[in-house]
Design a protein around this motif. Structure first.
Motif, mmCIF file in Angstrom:
data_model
loop_
_atom_site.group_PDB
_atom_site.id
_atom_site.type_symbol
_atom_site.label_atom_id
_atom_site.label_comp_id
_atom_site.label_asym_id
_atom_site.label_seq_id
_atom_site.Cartn_x
_atom_site.Cartn_y
_atom_site.Cartn_z
ATOM 1 N N VAL A 133 35.541 52.907 46.800
ATOM 2 C CA VAL A 133 35.133 54.265 46.448
ATOM 3 C C VAL A 133 33.717 54.284 45.891
ATOM 4 O O VAL A 133 32.840 54.967 46.403
ATOM 5 C CB VAL A 133 36.110 54.888 45.413
ATOM 6 N N ASP A 134 33.498 53.527 44.811
ATOM 7 C CA ASP A 134 32.210 53.516 44.134
ATOM 8 C C ASP A 134 31.304 52.419 44.674
ATOM 9 O O ASP A 134 31.768 51.381 45.135
ATOM 10 C CB ASP A 134 32.391 53.302 42.630
ATOM 11 N N SER A 135 30.029 52.679 44.556
ATOM 12 C CA SER A 135 29.029 51.687 44.920
ATOM 13 C C SER A 135 28.756 50.800 43.711
ATOM 14 O O SER A 135 28.754 51.270 42.576
ATOM 15 C CB SER A 135 27.740 52.384 45.357
ATOM 16 N N SER A 136 28.508 49.541 43.960
ATOM 17 C CA SER A 136 28.196 48.621 42.871
ATOM 18 C C SER A 136 26.773 48.820 42.356
ATOM 19 O O SER A 136 26.418 48.333 41.290
ATOM 20 C CB SER A 136 28.363 47.176 43.328
ATOM 21 N N GLU A 137 25.952 49.526 43.116
ATOM 22 C CA GLU A 137 24.549 49.680 42.740
ATOM 23 C C GLU A 137 24.397 50.454 41.437
ATOM 24 O O GLU A 137 23.549 50.135 40.618
ATOM 25 C CB GLU A 137 23.788 50.393 43.854
ATOM 26 N N ARG A 138 25.202 51.496 41.247
ATOM 27 C CA ARG A 138 25.065 52.298 40.047
ATOM 28 C C ARG A 138 25.461 51.523 38.798
ATOM 29 O O ARG A 138 24.875 51.692 37.733
ATOM 30 C CB ARG A 138 25.914 53.555 40.168
ATOM 31 N N LEU A 139 26.472 50.674 38.907
ATOM 32 C CA LEU A 139 26.870 49.866 37.766
ATOM 33 C C LEU A 139 25.933 48.687 37.549
ATOM 34 O O LEU A 139 25.966 48.058 36.510
ATOM 35 C CB LEU A 139 28.300 49.340 37.963
ATOM 36 N N GLY A 140 25.055 48.415 38.505
ATOM 37 C CA GLY A 140 24.135 47.291 38.393
ATOM 38 C C GLY A 140 23.186 47.392 37.227
ATOM 39 O O GLY A 140 22.752 46.378 36.688
ATOM 40 N N ARG A 141 22.861 48.599 36.799
ATOM 41 C CA ARG A 141 21.936 48.737 35.677
ATOM 42 C C ARG A 141 22.558 48.258 34.371
ATOM 43 O O ARG A 141 21.857 47.988 33.409
ATOM 44 C CB ARG A 141 21.456 50.166 35.556
ATOM 45 N N HIS A 142 23.880 48.184 34.302
ATOM 46 C CA HIS A 142 24.548 47.627 33.128
ATOM 47 C C HIS A 142 24.972 46.181 33.377
ATOM 48 O O HIS A 142 25.043 45.400 32.447
ATOM 49 C CB HIS A 142 25.781 48.456 32.765
ATOM 50 N N ARG A 143 25.270 45.857 34.618
ATOM 51 C CA ARG A 143 25.779 44.533 34.964
ATOM 52 C C ARG A 143 24.724 43.447 34.821
ATOM 53 O O ARG A 143 25.057 42.301 34.526
ATOM 54 C CB ARG A 143 26.312 44.577 36.400
ATOM 55 N N TRP A 144 23.444 43.763 34.981
ATOM 56 C CA TRP A 144 22.409 42.731 34.913
ATOM 57 C C TRP A 144 22.355 42.095 33.535
ATOM 58 O O TRP A 144 21.956 40.938 33.392
ATOM 59 C CB TRP A 144 21.042 43.296 35.300
ATOM 60 N N VAL A 145 22.789 42.818 32.502
ATOM 61 C CA VAL A 145 22.796 42.275 31.146
ATOM 62 C C VAL A 145 23.749 41.086 31.074
ATOM 63 O O VAL A 145 23.431 40.052 30.489
ATOM 64 C CB VAL A 145 23.192 43.370 30.131
ATOM 65 N N VAL A 146 24.913 41.227 31.686
ATOM 66 C CA VAL A 146 25.891 40.141 31.691
ATOM 67 C C VAL A 146 25.370 38.967 32.523
ATOM 68 O O VAL A 146 25.499 37.809 32.123
ATOM 69 C CB VAL A 146 27.248 40.635 32.235
ATOM 70 N N GLU A 147 24.785 39.265 33.672
ATOM 71 C CA GLU A 147 24.253 38.195 34.529
ATOM 72 C C GLU A 147 23.148 37.422 33.813
ATOM 73 O O GLU A 147 23.057 36.202 33.935
ATOM 74 C CB GLU A 147 23.727 38.779 35.839
ATOM 75 N N ARG A 148 22.305 38.118 33.050
ATOM 76 C CA ARG A 148 21.245 37.449 32.303
ATOM 77 C C ARG A 148 21.848 36.533 31.244
ATOM 78 O O ARG A 148 21.396 35.397 31.063
ATOM 79 C CB ARG A 148 20.336 38.486 31.646
ATOM 80 N N THR A 149 22.897 36.991 30.553
ATOM 81 C CA THR A 149 23.533 36.165 29.530
ATOM 82 C C THR A 149 24.216 34.950 30.151
ATOM 83 O O THR A 149 24.192 33.863 29.577
ATOM 84 C CB THR A 149 24.545 36.998 28.726
ATOM 85 N N ILE A 150 24.796 35.122 31.324
ATOM 86 C CA ILE A 150 25.392 33.970 32.020
ATOM 87 C C ILE A 150 24.310 32.958 32.380
ATOM 88 O O ILE A 150 24.520 31.754 32.270
ATOM 89 C CB ILE A 150 26.184 34.434 33.256
ATOM 90 N N SER A 151 23.143 33.428 32.779
ATOM 91 C CA SER A 151 22.051 32.491 33.080
ATOM 92 C C SER A 151 21.587 31.771 31.817
ATOM 93 O O SER A 151 21.228 30.593 31.868
ATOM 94 C CB SER A 151 20.885 33.204 33.759
ATOM 95 N N TRP A 152 21.578 32.462 30.672
ATOM 96 C CA TRP A 152 21.258 31.787 29.409
ATOM 97 C C TRP A 152 22.300 30.721 29.102
ATOM 98 O O TRP A 152 21.965 29.629 28.655
ATOM 99 C CB TRP A 152 21.235 32.774 28.247
ATOM 100 N N LEU A 153 23.567 31.022 29.369
ATOM 101 C CA LEU A 153 24.645 30.071 29.105
ATOM 102 C C LEU A 153 24.528 28.848 30.009
ATOM 103 O O LEU A 153 24.690 27.714 29.563
ATOM 104 C CB LEU A 153 26.000 30.756 29.306
ATOM 105 N N LEU A 154 24.217 29.087 31.288
ATOM 106 C CA LEU A 154 24.134 27.970 32.230
ATOM 107 C C LEU A 154 22.815 27.212 32.128
ATOM 108 O O LEU A 154 22.617 26.229 32.837
ATOM 109 C CB LEU A 154 24.360 28.471 33.645
#
Length: 191
Positions: A133-154
């Motif tokens: 139903v929904d596109s992932s693009e709109r949630l991407g503006r919030h999701r990048w924060v988690v991806e950045r933290t995962i990169s800090w962790l790794l």
């Protein structure tokens, strides 16, 4: 040069381990051995053993909690344990510390009835993209924060390349890593 000793040393005592635990050599791990606890076949990488890190972060990317599972474990299975294990976080205002977030942003992997029912029961607004139903693009503006933290962790090599095979050790290293990430984000006072 001196003289040779009068007798040669005998063989080592049999049945004695060289590790820290009596009778167990090196805790039963061999250097060439792959895998370990909290690993599973990765469905996106030809079934190789892998690990998945599940993070709960604040809106600005500070990690609050981490959980580690095998790569074959579904993401939605860890929502309840992570949120239930969250310790109180003191906010800016007065009153008791918050024990739950106001909103939870997540990707389509968390879209199922069980997760949405759990969030509704706890009074948390679900901002989860719906599958088909929904596109992932709109949630991407919030999701990048988690991806950045995962990169800090790794960025911590012991977590990126799984050297540790026991669940206790890898969980402790991941907890230490999120503590270091939080400490690095503290404001510094230059005197």
């Amino acid at each position: 040069m001196g003289e040779a000793p009068p007798h040669r040393p005998g063989p080592a005592r049999p049945g004695r381990g060289a590790g820290l635990v009596e009778g167990v050599f090196g805790f039963g791990e061999c250097p060439g051995e792959k895998g370990g606890e909290l690993t599973g076949p990765n469905p996106t990488d030809r079934g190789k053993l892998g690990t998945k890190y599940h993070l709960l972060v604040t809106a600005d990317g500070l990690p609050l909690a981490v959980a580690i599972t095998g790569a074959n474990r579904h993401d939605s299975m860890l929502v309840e344990p992570i949120l239930d294990g969250l310790s109180p976080v003191k906010g800016r205002g007065r009153g008791r510390p918050r024990r739950r977030p106001v909103k939870l942003h997540a990707d389509k992997a968390y879209d199922n009835r069980r997760v949405r029912r759990y969030l509704r029961r706890r009074g948390i607004t679900a901002r989860i993209a719906r599958i088909g139903v929904d596109s992932s693009e709109r949630l991407g503006r919030h999701r990048w924060v988690v991806e950045r933290t995962i990169s800090w962790l790794l960025a911590f090599r012991r977590l990126a390349i799984r050297y540790d095979r026991s669940a206790t050790t890898i969980t402790a290293v991941a907890t230490l890593a999120i503590t270091v990430i939080c400490a690095r984000r503290l404001p510094r006072k230059d005197y």
